[in-house]
Design an enzyme around this catalytic site. Sequence first.
Site, PDB file in Angstrom:
ATOM      1  CG  ASP A   1      26.983  19.277  37.392  1.00 45.01           C
ATOM      2  OD1 ASP A   1      26.327  19.097  36.305  1.00 45.01           O
ATOM      3  OD2 ASP A   1      28.089  18.826  37.283  1.00 45.01           O
TER       4      ASP A   1
ATOM      5  CG  HIS B   1      26.700  16.036  34.546  1.00 45.89           C
ATOM      6  ND1 HIS B   1      27.443  16.871  35.066  1.00 45.89           N
ATOM      7  CD2 HIS B   1      27.575  15.299  33.730  1.00 45.89           C
ATOM      8  CE1 HIS B   1      28.844  16.487  34.759  1.00 45.89           C
ATOM      9  NE2 HIS B   1      28.747  15.503  34.018  1.00 45.89           N
TER      10      HIS B   1
ATOM     11  CG  ASN C   1      34.983  13.922  29.324  1.00 45.25           C
ATOM     12  OD1 ASN C   1      36.022  13.661  30.225  1.00 45.25           O
ATOM     13  ND2 ASN C   1      33.931  14.079  29.431  1.00 45.25           N
TER      14      ASN C   1
ATOM     15  CB  SER D   1      31.881  14.667  34.636  1.00 45.40           C
ATOM     16  OG  SER D   1      32.169  15.743  33.805  1.00 45.40           O
TER      17      SER D   1
END
Length: 614
Positions: A186, A246, A348, A426
């Site tokens: 990430d 994130h 998404n 996520s």
Amino acid sequence: MQHTFTTRPVAALAAGVLLASSWALAPQAVAATTEGVAPDASAPSVDATASVPGTDRLIVRYRTQPLGAGATDDVQSGRRDRIARAAEARGAAAEYVRDTAQGAQVWALSAPLPLADVEALAAQVAAEDAGVEYAEPDRLLQPSAAAPNDPRWSDLWGLQTSSVGIGVLGAWDVTRGAGVNVAVIDTGVRPHADLAGAVVGGYDLITDTGVSNDGNGRDGDASDPGDWTAANECVAGRGATTSSWHGTHVAGTISAVAGNGAGVAGAAPASKIVPLRVLGRCGGYTSDIADAMIWASGGSVSGVPANENRARVLNLSLGGSGTCDTTSQRAITAARANGAVVVVAAGNENRNVSNSSPANCSGVIAVAAYGPTGARASYSNYGTLVDVAAPGGEMSGGQTRGILSTLNTGTAGPGSDSYAYYQGTSMATPHVAAAAALVLAANPSLTPDQVESTLKSTARPFVATCSSCGAGMVDANAAVRAAVGGTNPTPPPTTPPVGTSEVEPNNTRSAANAVGAPGTLAATMGSSTDTDYFAVQVPAGATLTVRLTPGSSAADYDLYLYGSGSSALASSRLGAGRVDTASVRNTGTSPATYYARTTYYGGGAGAYTIQLGW
């Protein structure tokens, strides 16, 4: 008379929790986007696992008088002998301890035995003596995992024991994830009080200094410097963005400290996070992400020191448009060959996941998202390639309907510890990665395929509309219970193996040996020009995994997988003596024939085995 055997103390358990966030990556220079908002406040800490205990005691009730209340010597001796023989057959001695208030007898064993063994011992005692009313283990019970005292626990709806939560408290009665490392591939991770002690090792694998945002390329510092952007910097027409933090949000969902009276808790709070920094300003490159998968799982990457904290689970809360590229597929295949479970966000874009990579690659667990009602989140991708669904949030009805986790207050560079609600696949993905960590902690011998099978077979039916969301809603408690149930879960074979040895000639597709999966064949590479084909029927939606094991350390043979076309769909070409593994998923709606082809590269002709299954 009192026994003199040493007994075990009852093991106590601690508690923990889970969270999530939202991303999407584009194909090459890959632009990442975060769907989340609103920092909150608070901070976090806890511990250990406990396995399902056996016991060193037995309870027996007779229909006649108890042993300690005047049984004749003959009756006493006979009962003692029968119990002693049953215990001796299982490697233990037995000794009478006392009578209970209900008139039963308690017998102590000289050593703890698995619960199943004591149940079998009790059954034998009852079967051999008609005077036994009942016999059963004197079980060691555990304090059930209670909700942790983290003040935000009630806000973590995705972890609760409810119709939409993944039920971590039940799983914590067995394990909290100790001994399992989870790679968070990430943006990196910020130091955070609620992640204290949860982060081990890691690496910054971003090669491009424009993306890295920290002034340099690859290095051992996986901390997140921020990924803020100016307007139009990444995509024309896109406004400025603040730093998402994130990876920190994802990490908190998996391993935030539980039970310290502050902040939140992770779903597998005793697991460890291995941060791999691959996403920075405007996203991250496929090549860096692929290297991260290989390195995290224990493989080698040129110029990067060996990973001392090999991860059994890889969390990829990222993605982009397009078909699965060869670079990503080979990295996934290599990671799985190293024993890692690869968990990927479905995306998404509210579209079919078949157009979202790497969620559409073979061998991954693709995760869709649902909100607090259990219905598919409005943004979540869907389709036959989705494996399971998990809590991802639906914040159209308010922030608290999102997923709460660890964050940072900085809008550009780092600020102070905070908490925030995010939504996205996520955020659903780390719920599943944490469940996989709990399953592996409960049964470390499971393969990646077996972990996936366990999560899918124990998933609960959807409680609201979630079409094309996979096998169901992930249930961490049920998955862990299945993992310690005594057998390694594997999908049932569709057909028995066809033969156990290769049949020549099979050097063309039309002459391929038919194999019923799962099946393993002994084969021979007859010469440097030999090639062998094997054909297998793969059910719709199933992932075929093929392993080629050379018969000697010098042999170097390669593996290719084909569908109906002439181009290879997957391949593995590792060096001499290495086990080649390749996977391909049947994305159609009906069974289809796939072909495995083995070829000679070097090291001399000789024997090998080929294993096909799903």
